[in-house]
Design a protein around this motif. Structure first.
Motif, short mmCIF file in Angstrom:
data_model
loop_
_atom_site.label_atom_id
_atom_site.label_comp_id
_atom_site.label_asym_id
_atom_site.label_seq_id
_atom_site.Cartn_x
_atom_site.Cartn_y
_atom_site.Cartn_z
N GLY A 93 -14.89 14.84 -7.14
CA GLY A 93 -13.93 15.28 -6.45
C GLY A 93 -12.84 14.60 -5.60
N VAL A 94 -12.12 15.51 -5.36
CA VAL A 94 -10.74 14.99 -4.57
C VAL A 94 -10.84 14.38 -3.53
CG1 VAL A 94 -8.09 15.33 -4.02
CG2 VAL A 94 -9.10 15.66 -6.41
N GLN A 95 -11.51 13.00 -3.32
CA GLN A 95 -11.50 12.31 -1.76
C GLN A 95 -10.92 11.60 -0.85
OE1 GLN A 95 -14.70 13.83 -0.17
NE2 GLN A 95 -15.11 15.58 -1.64
N LEU A 96 -10.60 11.60 0.20
CA LEU A 96 -9.70 9.94 0.45
C LEU A 96 -10.03 8.98 0.24
CD1 LEU A 96 -7.60 9.74 1.83
CD2 LEU A 96 -8.48 9.74 4.36
N TRP A 97 -11.40 8.82 0.60
CA TRP A 97 -12.20 7.09 0.05
C TRP A 97 -12.08 7.80 -1.49
CZ3 TRP A 97 -15.52 7.08 -3.51
CH2 TRP A 97 -16.28 8.25 -4.02
N ALA A 98 -12.17 7.93 -2.54
CA ALA A 98 -12.25 8.31 -3.57
C ALA A 98 -10.36 7.77 -4.32
CB ALA A 98 -12.12 8.97 -4.57
N PHE A 99 -9.66 8.48 -3.30
CA PHE A 99 -8.22 7.71 -3.75
C PHE A 99 -7.89 6.77 -3.12
CE2 PHE A 99 -4.21 7.58 -1.98
CZ PHE A 99 -3.19 8.06 -3.20
N VAL A 100 -8.36 5.83 -2.28
CA VAL A 100 -8.29 4.94 -2.21
C VAL A 100 -8.79 3.21 -3.30
CG1 VAL A 100 -9.15 2.76 -0.48
CG2 VAL A 100 -8.57 5.06 0.14
N LEU A 101 -10.07 3.75 -3.31
CA LEU A 101 -10.67 3.38 -4.47
C LEU A 101 -9.80 3.09 -5.83
CD1 LEU A 101 -13.12 1.58 -5.08
CD2 LEU A 101 -14.47 3.82 -6.05
N VAL A 102 -9.51 4.50 -6.28
CA VAL A 102 -8.48 4.58 -7.70
C VAL A 102 -6.76 4.15 -7.35
CG1 VAL A 102 -7.02 6.61 -9.09
CG2 VAL A 102 -9.00 6.60 -7.91
N VAL A 103 -6.82 3.98 -5.98
CA VAL A 103 -5.28 3.29 -5.97
C VAL A 103 -5.92 1.89 -6.13
CG1 VAL A 103 -3.23 2.83 -5.02
CG2 VAL A 103 -3.72 5.51 -4.75
N ALA A 129 -1.26 11.94 -10.27
CA ALA A 129 -2.60 12.99 -10.82
C ALA A 129 -3.81 13.65 -9.43
CB ALA A 129 -2.95 12.22 -11.74
N PHE A 130 -4.39 12.35 -8.84
CA PHE A 130 -5.27 12.63 -7.81
C PHE A 130 -5.06 13.49 -6.18
CE2 PHE A 130 -8.64 11.51 -5.60
CZ PHE A 130 -10.14 10.83 -5.53
N ALA A 131 -3.78 12.63 -6.03
CA ALA A 131 -3.38 13.57 -5.38
C ALA A 131 -2.89 14.49 -5.51
CB ALA A 131 -2.07 12.69 -4.65
N GLY A 132 -1.74 15.18 -6.39
CA GLY A 132 -1.92 16.43 -6.33
C GLY A 132 -2.77 17.02 -7.19
N GLY A 133 -4.05 16.69 -6.78
CA GLY A 133 -5.20 17.80 -7.93
C GLY A 133 -5.33 18.17 -9.03
#
Length: 375
Positions: A93-103, A129-133
């Motif tokens: 899912g779209v999670q903050l910690w996942a965004f950090v890992l993806v980037v 793509a991740f931050a935009g949903g």
């Protein structure tokens, strides 16, 4: 600013040059991005349609070859970034910690030399793509990738239809400029030599010889740019049949003239050391200087013949160039024989060294002639 823009437009209209190349590139970019948007809008109703013209603008380049390379790298980078974002978004899912890992992972992957400058697109697309949903929906990720392909395809189609003409004039001018720079310097030294010690402007000659390095690099860069324009260019089929122009011949002559410039630098350095050092040329060297000036005239004749006959435009070296090369080498042999018969003293080896540099310079040009015939 306005005056500079108008002047650039006038130059673009007036003739070939950097300004016209920029104008053509702008025109291609407009056509490619418009085509990408039109096709994408008709193809599918999606919020990701902006990626089509955006991708087209990033892929358009001055040459078809460069567009194909950048298109492949760009599409690969976008696919990787989008799939990375989709893998994380769909699974956790779209999670903050996942965004950090993806980037973080995207930034690391973007450092791979495979992607070159397009490596920055991996973290950009992944973050967008991740931050935009979009990362949470497989269909939206698919639409994004489809738009990227539409944009890249539109850019490549535009490049193929509006491919640059296959001309060798830029490469020819650059190689001729290199030959002219050598000839001008040899003429300067020859004229100074004939005036005796009073005509030795050695510091200026040294600076001119050193500047030949940048002239060489400009010539090489011009040939490589032309090589890119020719590769994968569909207009190659319109070239004159039987044309003997080869960029390989251009490269061989540049290499030969570069090696010749080393010996010319050695000549200027030797003369400058003698003129400015503690061991200056004695008054009795006036005769040698004038003879050496005449010898350099023979070298100058070779270089100007190289210019006039455009030896780099054919795999057959002009007979005039071959005759002048042979004649100049004969003059060197006569000068060396005269020196060995009548010269002695502490400056004999210096004069012999100067003759050797001229001989080696001519041999480099002679080797360039042989390499061009073997091309």
């Amino acid at each position: 600013m306005g005056e500079q823009l108008m002047e650039g437009l006038r130059r673009a209209v007036r003739g070939r040059g950097r300004e016209r190349e920029r104008a053509v590139l702008i025109l291609r970019s407009v056509i490619a991005s418009t085509l990408a948007w039109a096709v994408a809008a008709q193809l599918v109703d999606t919020s990701q349609v902006a990626f089509a013209p955006f991708s087209a603008l990033l892929v358009v380049r001055p040459s078809v070859y460069r567009s194909v390379l950048d298109s492949g790298r760009y599409v690969a980078a976008v696919f990787l970034g989008a799939l990375l974002a989709g893998a994380a978004g769909i699974t956790v899912g779209v999670q903050l910690w996942a965004f950090v890992l993806v980037v973080l992972v995207a930034l690391i992957l973007g450092q791979a030399s495979l992607f070159r400058d397009q490596g920055r697109q991996i973290p950009v697309v992944a973050a967008f793509a991740f931050a935009g949903g979009s990362a949470a929906s497989a269909s939206e990720i698919g639409e994004l990738l489809l738009m990227v392909c539409v944009g890249s395809g539109s850019a490549l189609l535009t490049q193929l239809v509006l491919a640059p003409s296959v001309r060798f004039r830029d490469a020819e001018d650059a190689v001729r400029g290199f030959a002219d720079s050598l000839a001008y310097l040899v003429d300067e030294i020859a004229n100074g030599m004939r005036e005796g010690r009073d005509g030795l402007d050695t510091r200026r000659w040294v600076r001119m010889a050193q500047s030949l390095s940048s002239t060489r690099e400009n010539a090489r860069a011009a040939v490589e740019r032309q090589d890119e324009r020719v590769r994968l260019n569909p207009r190659r089929v319109l070239m004159r049949s039987g044309s003997t122009v080869s960029l390989g011949t251009y490269r061989k002559w540049i290499a030969a003239m570069d090696r010749a410039s080393w010996h010319l630098r050695s000549i200027t350095s030797t003369l400058d050391t003698l003129e400015r050092g503690t061991s200056r040329l004695p008054a009795e060297s006036e005769g040698f200087l004038r003879v050496y000036g005449d010898l350099l005239d023979a070298v100058s004749d070779v270089l100007w013949t190289l210019h006039e006959d455009r030896a780099w435009e054919s795999d057959r070296v002009p007979e005039g160039l071959s005759r002048r090369l042979d004649r100049a080498l004969e003059v060197v042999d006569r000068c060396r024989t005269d020196l060995e018969r009548g010269e002695s003293g502490s400056h004999w080896h210096v004069r012999g060294s100067l003759l050797t540099d001229v001989e080696r310079l001519l041999h480099e040009l002679q080797e360039g002639r042989s390499d061009a015939e073997d091309e």
